[in-house]
Design a protein around this motif. Structure first.
Motif, short mmCIF file in Angstrom:
data_model
loop_
_atom_site.label_atom_id
_atom_site.label_comp_id
_atom_site.label_asym_id
_atom_site.label_seq_id
_atom_site.Cartn_x
_atom_site.Cartn_y
_atom_site.Cartn_z
N TRP A 223 0.82 -1.22 0.00
CA TRP A 223 0.00 0.00 0.00
C TRP A 223 0.85 1.28 0.00
N TRP A 224 2.14 1.12 0.35
CA TRP A 224 2.99 2.32 0.55
C TRP A 224 3.50 2.86 -0.78
N PRO A 225 3.21 4.12 -1.12
CA PRO A 225 3.70 4.65 -2.39
C PRO A 225 5.22 4.84 -2.37
N ARG A 226 5.87 4.14 -3.26
CA ARG A 226 7.33 4.04 -3.26
C ARG A 226 8.01 5.41 -3.41
N GLU A 227 7.40 6.25 -4.24
CA GLU A 227 8.04 7.53 -4.54
C GLU A 227 8.16 8.45 -3.32
N SER A 228 7.25 8.25 -2.32
CA SER A 228 7.26 9.16 -1.17
C SER A 228 8.57 9.06 -0.39
N TRP A 229 9.18 7.85 -0.39
CA TRP A 229 10.47 7.71 0.31
C TRP A 229 11.54 8.61 -0.30
N GLY B 156 21.19 15.10 -6.83
CA GLY B 156 20.38 13.99 -6.29
C GLY B 156 19.67 13.23 -7.41
N VAL B 157 19.13 13.97 -8.39
CA VAL B 157 18.44 13.34 -9.52
C VAL B 157 19.43 12.45 -10.29
N PHE B 158 20.61 12.99 -10.51
CA PHE B 158 21.63 12.26 -11.26
C PHE B 158 22.03 10.98 -10.51
N LEU B 159 22.24 11.10 -9.21
CA LEU B 159 22.65 9.94 -8.41
C LEU B 159 21.56 8.87 -8.40
N GLY C 38 12.28 5.90 -13.43
CA GLY C 38 11.38 6.38 -14.49
C GLY C 38 11.36 7.89 -14.51
N PRO C 39 11.11 8.46 -15.73
CA PRO C 39 11.22 9.92 -15.89
C PRO C 39 10.23 10.71 -15.03
#
Ligand SMILES: [Fe+2]
Ligand SMILES: [Fe+2]
Length: 486
Positions: free
Chosen positions: A105-111, A139-142, A150-151
């Motif tokens: 149930w946990w939205p992965r992106e929130s982490w 941070g985005v690059f890493l 995903g974009p």
């Protein structure tokens, strides 16, 4: 020399970041081999990290001033990049956990918002908005190198973190940090909910997906506030949050207002002058303002011997010029004692120690020279009438020292035409430069010219007088509180 040390900091920092991001975890992965590293393309990633380092190098050369703090700033910025990598790795591992049955149930992106906001929020508060932006981009690059999510998610995290930084940029306060964290979370929540909607998720899932980043953003903001004092101590930096707190409420400032009103008035003028001048050359304006509030706290020990607090006959009339000069000079050591007792930050103590540099107490030196006995050498006296120093060592310290001299010198200056004011300020700065007072301070001649311009503007504004209103011929029938304000 500093450049090669800086390059080493970047190289070592990049290797540590690569290790943090890509090292297999002993609990879940088999021991790493060189072949496995090559197979996974990690070597390429390490090389790609060199790009991040090169970006930081270019940024440093373009934006950071030549200052003794420069090398420390580079170390501190690499420390924050490593912290971001640690948090990013933790977020990625937690995100993989979220893919399991129990955490479905946990939205992965929130982490992912946590490392972004935490590291770039700390960077904005401690090292400035530009660096926060750079950290957000790195941070985005890493993340792309470690685990391309995903974009949409990459752009979502970047946009929400940049929004958080923009909300934080100007004079961050505790409330503003919380607002920025929640705002960044809300933006990511909207993007994540849009993604869920496109995937045909139910309303309930969409609500969870939208709200969780908000909570994570708020949690990251609370973590920023909890970590801030620790990070200030570790990095030796003072955040705007702390500076605002020192400047708005401190026992020593209350004592100055009450026991040395003349010194307090002088302090306010020095703070104002220094803040405006620092802003014109891109130095730390808020630091200048707050540190200037504390530069003369040593006068609290015996306020009545300082010119700005004397109202009536001077106690120095009865004293030997040497004794008078000694008492005046001692306000620096008394200030340092008080600063230690009240645990003022190291940077404030440096300003107290450096604000007079090794300058001469001219008034009493001149008086002593007038009283010289036959055969006594005026030059030999200089030592007795000089402050112990050290001279200003940073741009901010140099600006405060100049503002202090200027405020004291212009206190009795009447209204003057602009050209005379300009001439007066120019001569005063030139004198300090000629005496070598600014020899260890990294202010350039171009910066000094801008500082001089700012001082002239301040003095001109101070000379502005309201027009004299004609005397009222008759009192109004009833006086209201508004009348007092006109
Ligand atoms: Fe002073
Ligand atoms: Fe002063």
């Amino acid at each position: 020399m500093a450049d090669s040390r800086g390059a080493w900091v970047l190289v070592l920092g990049s290797v540590v970041v690569a290790g943090v991001l890509f090292a297999p975890l002993p609990v879940k992965d088999s021991p790493p081999t060189v072949a496995k590293w090559l197979e996974l393309g990690h070597l390429g990633s390490v090389l790609a990290l060199a790009l991040v380092a090169a970006g930081f190098w270019g940024f440093r050369r373009r934006f950071w001033p030549r200052d003794p703090r420069e090398y420390r700033s580079l170390q501190n910025s690499m420390f924050l990049v490593v912290l971001q990598a640690v948090l990013l790795r933790a977020a990625v591992e937690l995100g993989q956990l979220a893919g399991s049955e129990t955490w479905a149930w946990w939205p992965r992106e929130s982490w992912l918002l946590m490392p972004w906001f935490l590291a770039s929020g700390l960077a904005v508060i401690l090292l400035g908005g530009r660096f926060g932006m750079l950290l957000s981009l790195s941070g985005v690059f890493l993340l792309y190198l470690r685990d391309d999510p995903g974009p949409l998610l990459l752009v979502g995290c970047l946009v929400s973190s940049l929004a958080g930084i923009l909300l934080l940029r100007r004079s961050p306060t505790r409330r503003r940090v919380l607002r920025a964290g929640t705002g960044a979370g809300l933006l990511l929540g909207i993007i994540a909910a849009g993604q869920a909607l496109a995937a045909g998720a139910t309303l309930q899932v969409m609500a969870v997906v939208a709200l969780t980043p908000v909570l994570i953003g708020l949690g990251a903001a609370v973590a920023v506030l909890i970590l801030l004092p620790v990070m200030e101590w570790v990095l030796g930096e003072l955040s705007d949050v702390t500076l605002i707190e020192y400047g708005s409420d401190h026992q020593l400032l209350d004592q100055l207002k009450e026991h040395a009103p003349g010194t307090w008035h002088h302090t306010l003028n020095v703070a104002d002058l220094a803040e405006k001048a620092a802003a014109t050359i891109g130095a730390r304006a808020l630091f200048c303002r707050t540190a200037a509030f504390f530069h003369d706290i040593g006068k609290l020990k015996n306020p009545s011997i300082f010119a700005e607090n004397i109202d009536g006959p001077s106690p120095h009339d009865q004293l030997d010029p040497r004794a008078s000069a000694q008492q005046i000079i001692e306000h620096v050591s008394h200030g340092l004692e008080l600063a230690r007792k009240h645990r003022l930050p190291r940077a404030f103590r440096d300003i107290i120690a450096e604000h007079h540099g090794v300058s001469l107490v001219r008034f009493f030196y001149a008086r002593a020279c007038e009283q010289l006995a036959e055969g006594e050498d005026a030059e030999a006296l200089r030592q007795l009438f000089s402050y112990p120093g050290p001279p200003p060592s940073t741009r901010e310290s140099g600006i405060i020292a100049l503002a202090d001299t200027l405020e004291a010198a212009t206190r009795s200056l009447g209204a003057k035409p602009e050209a005379e004011l300009r001439d007066f300020v120019g001569k005063l700065i030139a004198e300090r430069v000629a005496e070598g007072e600014l020899a260890q301070c990294p202010l350039t001649l171009a910066e000094l010219a801008r500082v001089q311009e700012s001082f002239c503007g301040w003095l001109k504004a101070r000379q502005h007088r309201r027009p004299t209103y004609p005397k009222a011929t008759a009192q109004p029938a009833t006086a209201t509180p508004m009348d007092a304000r006109t």
